[in-house]
Design an enzyme around this catalytic site. Structure first.
Site, PDB file in Angstrom:
ATOM      1  CG  HIS A  57      -1.647  -1.267   1.085  1.00 33.82           C
ATOM      2  ND1 HIS A  57      -2.604  -1.685   0.180  1.00 33.82           N
ATOM      3  CD2 HIS A  57      -1.880  -1.906   2.267  1.00 33.82           C
ATOM      4  CE1 HIS A  57      -3.302  -2.695   0.881  1.00 33.82           C
ATOM      5  NE2 HIS A  57      -2.744  -3.099   1.855  1.00 33.82           N
ATOM      6  CG  HIS A 219      -6.148  -6.030   0.937  1.00 32.33           C
ATOM      7  ND1 HIS A 219      -7.223  -5.398   1.874  1.00 32.33           N
ATOM      8  CD2 HIS A 219      -4.989  -5.902   1.505  1.00 32.33           C
ATOM      9  CE1 HIS A 219      -6.564  -4.939   3.142  1.00 32.33           C
ATOM     10  NE2 HIS A 219      -5.207  -5.228   2.856  1.00 32.33           N
TER      11      HIS A 219
END
Length: 331
Positions: A57, A219
């Site tokens: 991320h 995700h």
């Protein structure tokens, strides 16, 4: 799969080595751990701030370590929560004697492991408080969560809680700010393409060339609708509309806006989206205090974006404007 990596199983450690090489004067890695901490940690009589989660991320979470933001970030494996022991080591490393505050995204593994780490710390007489961020309005439950997911709005919590801690706030004062921020943040995202975890070697989901997913998580979790690709204005209207439906905003209220890229979206496209978001808020007579455009919480090389709104008051505006020494967040 085409990626600039060496061993697909070693991407997190290679990344952390490169991160420390880029910021040797301000960051250090705890020995035998994936925790990155400020080089001057712990700071005596300052509340320590710890966040983290799965890698993939970036710049979240280690990019937000610095004066006025986090003191440590614990980097799990790709899309995988760090272990309780790793979080515990980070807590100990930043404890300056006045407690440690945890900023946790609402994913089952993160909540469980950070909670276990807090229990370990408290057994050693380190006072720990936390906030769980659940800003995603797209879905109530997902494959990774019970309740709403924590996504890009978490960065605003890092900033506001970090500013309060740097200003000398007590552990309870930092908690108050973090909870107020989290309760006034809403986000929603979308995806044009999937992402590929290096060790897996194949995309996490599939989209046809003319398809997009509305409400996707960071995700690649499913969203609320898969449909044909539409214009930037229509995407902005859908994301912003659902956020506004969920927020208590009145004419004259002030907000901070974050237009977040998911990793592979050009800034040109993010600014095009922001043009419409700005127009929509202005039409509602909502005042935009500050806008942030860029990659703040990504999903590897996913193409897509998210929109975040933070409702502000005078104290939150002051904390948002405070100096930040974090590499990935400048004011």
């Amino acid at each position: 799969m085409k990626k600039i990596v060496n061993d697909p199983e070693a991407v997190v450690q290679d990344m952390l080595d490169g991160l420390i090489s880029a910021h040797p004067d301000s960051l250090k890695q705890l020995p035998g751990s994936t925790a990155i901490v400020k080089k001057d940690a712990p700071v005596t009589n300052k509340v320590g701030l710890v966040s983290g989660g799965g890698s993939g991320h970036e710049p979240a979470h280690a990019g937000y370590i610095g004066e006025g933001m986090l003191d440590a970030a614990v980097c799990g494996e790709m899309f995988t929560s760090p272990t309780p022991d790793q979080v515990f080591e980070a807590i100990k490393a930043v404890d300056g004697g006045t407690g440690v505050f945890l900023v946790i995204k609402n994913y089952t593994g993160d909540v469980m492991n950070f909670d276990m780490a807090a229990e370990l710390a408290e057994a050693e007489d380190i006072e720990v408080e936390k906030v769980v961020v659940n800003d995603d309005v797209a879905v109530e439950d997902s494959s990774f969560t019970t309740g709403r997911r924590g996504i890009a709005g978490t960065i605003f919590v890092h900033k506001l809680a970090g500013a309060k801690a740097s200003a000398g706030g007590s552990l309870q004062e930092v908690k108050r700010i973090a909870e107020r921020a989290a309760s006034n943040i809403r986000s929603m995202g979308m995806a044009l393409t999937p992402c590929t975890v290096p060790a897996a070697g194949k995309p996490s989901f599939t989209l046809d060339e003319d398809e997009m997913e509305i409400g996707t998580g960071i995700h690649g979790e499913p969203g609320i609708e898969r449909k044909s690709v539409v214009s930037a204005d229509e995407i902005a209207e859908e994301l912003t509309g659902k956020i506004l439906d969920d927020m208590s905003l009145n004419r004259g209220d002030e907000v901070a806006v974050m237009i977040n890229g998911m990793g592979a979206t050009p800034e040109m496209e993010l600014y095009i989206l922001n043009k419409k978001v700005n127009q929509l808020l202005t039409e509602q007579e909502i005042t935009i205090h500050r806008t942030f455009v860029g990659n703040y919480m990504t999903s590897l090389e996913m193409a897509g974006c998210s929109v975040t709104l933070l409702k502000l008051d005078e104290e939150l505006k002051s904390l948002l404007a405070a100096d930040s020494g974090a590499p990935a967040f400048r004011v």
